[in-house]
Enzyme design. Structure first.
Site, PDB file in Angstrom:
ATOM      1  N   GLU A 121       0.823  -1.196   0.000  1.00 19.59           N
ATOM      2  CA  GLU A 121       0.000   0.000   0.000  1.00 19.59           C
ATOM      3  C   GLU A 121       0.864   1.255   0.000  1.00 19.59           C
ATOM      4  O   GLU A 121       1.892   1.324   0.684  1.00 19.59           O
ATOM      5  CB  GLU A 121      -0.867   0.026   1.251  1.00 19.59           C
ATOM      6  CG  GLU A 121      -1.706  -1.211   1.368  1.00 19.59           C
ATOM      7  CD  GLU A 121      -3.101  -0.934   1.826  1.00 19.59           C
ATOM      8  OE1 GLU A 121      -3.342   0.157   2.377  1.00 19.59           O
ATOM      9  OE2 GLU A 121      -3.949  -1.806   1.622  1.00 19.59           O
ATOM     10  N   CYS A 151       3.162   8.443   1.280  1.00 20.28           N
ATOM     11  CA  CYS A 151       3.501   7.488   2.341  1.00 20.28           C
ATOM     12  C   CYS A 151       3.853   6.147   1.708  1.00 20.28           C
ATOM     13  O   CYS A 151       3.062   5.582   0.957  1.00 20.28           O
ATOM     14  CB  CYS A 151       2.304   7.375   3.297  1.00 20.28           C
ATOM     15  SG  CYS A 151       2.596   6.200   4.630  1.00 20.28           S
ATOM     16  N   CYS A 158       3.974  -6.572   8.389  1.00 23.78           N
ATOM     17  CA  CYS A 158       4.932  -6.023   9.357  1.00 23.78           C
ATOM     18  C   CYS A 158       5.116  -7.006  10.509  1.00 23.78           C
ATOM     19  O   CYS A 158       4.140  -7.561  11.009  1.00 23.78           O
ATOM     20  CB  CYS A 158       4.440  -4.681   9.896  1.00 23.78           C
ATOM     21  SG  CYS A 158       5.656  -3.914  11.005  1.00 23.78           S
ATOM     22  N   CYS A 162       2.591  -3.822  16.707  1.00 23.73           N
ATOM     23  CA  CYS A 162       2.015  -2.762  17.548  1.00 23.73           C
ATOM     24  C   CYS A 162       0.523  -3.060  17.699  1.00 23.73           C
ATOM     25  O   CYS A 162      -0.164  -3.347  16.715  1.00 23.73           O
ATOM     26  CB  CYS A 162       2.227  -1.399  16.894  1.00 23.73           C
ATOM     27  SG  CYS A 162       3.969  -1.017  16.630  1.00 23.73           S
ATOM     28  N   CYS A 165      -2.390  -1.285  15.563  1.00 25.00           N
ATOM     29  CA  CYS A 165      -2.143  -1.109  14.129  1.00 25.00           C
ATOM     30  C   CYS A 165      -2.743  -2.253  13.312  1.00 25.00           C
ATOM     31  O   CYS A 165      -2.489  -3.426  13.590  1.00 25.00           O
ATOM     32  CB  CYS A 165      -0.630  -1.033  13.896  1.00 25.00           C
ATOM     33  SG  CYS A 165      -0.180  -1.029  12.160  1.00 25.00           S
ATOM     34  N   CYS A 385      -2.962   6.518   9.147  1.00 26.98           N
ATOM     35  CA  CYS A 385      -1.895   5.841   9.877  1.00 26.98           C
ATOM     36  C   CYS A 385      -2.396   4.598  10.583  1.00 26.98           C
ATOM     37  O   CYS A 385      -3.408   4.647  11.277  1.00 26.98           O
ATOM     38  CB  CYS A 385      -1.336   6.779  10.941  1.00 26.98           C
ATOM     39  SG  CYS A 385      -0.158   7.875  10.262  1.00 26.98           S
TER      40      CYS A 385
HETATM   41  S1  SF4 Z   1       2.706   0.805  13.547  1.00 28.41           S
HETATM   42 FE1  SF4 Z   1       2.128  -0.999  12.323  1.00 28.41          FE
HETATM   43  S2  SF4 Z   1       3.389  -0.873  10.457  1.00 28.41           S
HETATM   44 FE2  SF4 Z   1       4.318   0.520  11.974  1.00 28.41          FE
HETATM   45  S3  SF4 Z   1       5.864  -0.734  13.038  1.00 28.41           S
HETATM   46 FE3  SF4 Z   1       3.981  -0.918  14.265  1.00 28.41          FE
HETATM   47  S4  SF4 Z   1       2.963  -2.772  13.445  1.00 28.41           S
HETATM   48 FE4  SF4 Z   1       4.515  -2.148  11.937  1.00 28.41          FE
END
Ligand code: SF4
Length: 394
Positions: A121, A151, A158, A162, A165, A385
């Site tokens: 993306e 972006c 990933c 987090c 996210c 985000c």
């Molecule tokens: S916010 Fe999302 S994309 Fe960014 S490092 Fe943390 S898990 Fe990975």
């Protein structure tokens, strides 16, 4: 170099059902990819093909400055030379946009196809998102794009996990190659007719993935964008969750190649950060701050600390006071970008109240920490985000 990297990636974790929604296989089997090779590699390729070395420079200019998408479009080369390259199975093979989602606020989210039929993306915000507030900016009257922000993703999925996210829910699929990182940028610049050198576009490496867990490819992508495409690293910002070894390498990069740095902080202390960002158990806040200190900042440069505000979790005035103390103690030139959390399906945090966001910002400002609220762009198309999950409903 990039070919080796491509060969080393694993596609084991790809979910074919999801990819089939958007992907199309656009490569000839066994084709060799030009996009992603730097000028030196392209020169070696031309010399190996029995051509003079300056042909390598022409090839780099065609691919990265004129942004040709096919060998047949390289007008600097004779038809016979183009045919010779094609006969040797070379293709430009730049990543391409395969799906576009339009937000009511003008933001566009793209699924961009990379090798192996995968998509990542990339997001275009024509008005920016306010993330560059407080940074020095020159206004060029002739430019069509002044504040647009692009972006860019660095990995497919990933591994960082987090808790707030959506991208983390994808898990980690693979690293992107340098060409796949730079290719996202060129695909979108092309779409919007951006003229490098005239239009001013900011790049933020804050899409899918943790750039510093794909450090070599990320920096090779940046070098392509700076040296071959002609973009300024001072208009690029890379965000890390705090991967200390990557930050230590980053501190060694020359100023003419190094983007600005943003740290994704998101908590006033290690206890809460451990919960929200499990990576903190490996590299706690003090270790991250120590690594930031290694970076030799340019005049007027600030380190950005990003802070996603989660309603009732990390958004109290007391939290802001602790963040202010923490940042003041570093003695570094810093600024804070606050981001009101963007909701995503299956993630059980709450939006912060607007009053809480403002009180948090004001508390930082009162403590002489410059603080800005980043505008949420493209929430309606899952472009904001933490929302990048290759969601296909627009
Ligand atoms: S916010 Fe999302 S994309 Fe960014 S490092 Fe943390 S898990 Fe990975």
């Amino acid at each position: 170099m990039s070919k080796d990297l491509r060969q080393s990636v694993s596609l084991d974790a790809v979910n074919p059902a999801e990819e089939n929604l958007t992907a199309k296989e656009n490569r000839t089997p066994f084709a060799k990819t030009l996009f992603g090779l730097n000028k030196e590699a392209l020169t070696a390729l031309m010399v190996n093909a029995g051509e003079p070395a300056w042909r390598g420079k022409q090839l780099a200019e065609s691919i990265y400055r004129q942004r040709v998408a096919a060998i047949s479009e390289i007008t600097a080369f004779s038809i016979s030379l183009r045919e010779k390259l094609a006969a040797e199975s070379w293709e430009v093979n730049r990543p391409e946009i395969v799906q576009t989602f339009h937000s009511a606020d003008g933001t566009e989210r793209y699924l961009i196809q990379v090798d192996g039929g995968l998509t990542v993306e990339t997001v275009w915000m024509p008005e920016g998102d306010g993330g560059d507030e407080g940074d020095a900016e020159t206004v060029d009257e002739g430019a069509r794009h002044q504040r647009a922000t692009l972006c860019v993703s660095s990995q497919v999925g990933c591994p960082v996990n987090c808790q707030f996210c959506l991208t983390a829910r994808l898990g980690f699929q693979r690293d992107l190659t340098p060409g796949e990182i730079a290719g996202q940028v060129l695909a979108v610049l092309d779409r919007h007719g951006v003229e490098v050198g005239r239009d001013r576009v900011n790049l933020v490496f804050m899409g899918m993935g943790e750039p510093f867990l794909n450090y070599d490819n990320f920096m090779a992508g940046v070098r392509l964008l700076v040296r071959e495409v002609g973009l300024s690293p001072q208009r690029m910002t890379v965000s890390t969750a705090g991967v200390v070894p990557g930050m230590e390498c980053f501190a060694q990069e020359p100023a003419e190649l190094r983007p600005r740095l943003a740290i994704s902080l998101n908590a006033p202390n290690d206890a809460l950060r451990d919960e929200l960002m499990p990576i903190n158990r490996k590299w706690p806040i003090a270790a991250v701050v120590d690594a930031v200190r290694l970076i030799r900042l340019r005049p007027h440069e600030r380190i950005t600390f990003e802070y996603v505000l989660l309603g009732g979790v990390n958004d109290r005035v007391e939290d802001a006071r602790v963040v202010a103390r923490l940042l003041r103690r570093t003695g570094l030139p810093v600024k804070v970008n606050l981001i009101a959390w963007n909701p995503g399906p299956g993630i059980s945090y709450s939006l912060p109240q607007p009053e809480a966001v403002e009180a948090f910002r004001q508390t930082l400002v009162d403590a002489e920490i410059p603080a800005y609220v980043r505008k949420s762009r493209g929430c309606d198309i899952y472009a904001a985000c933490g929302q990048l999950k290759r969601t296909v409903e627009g």
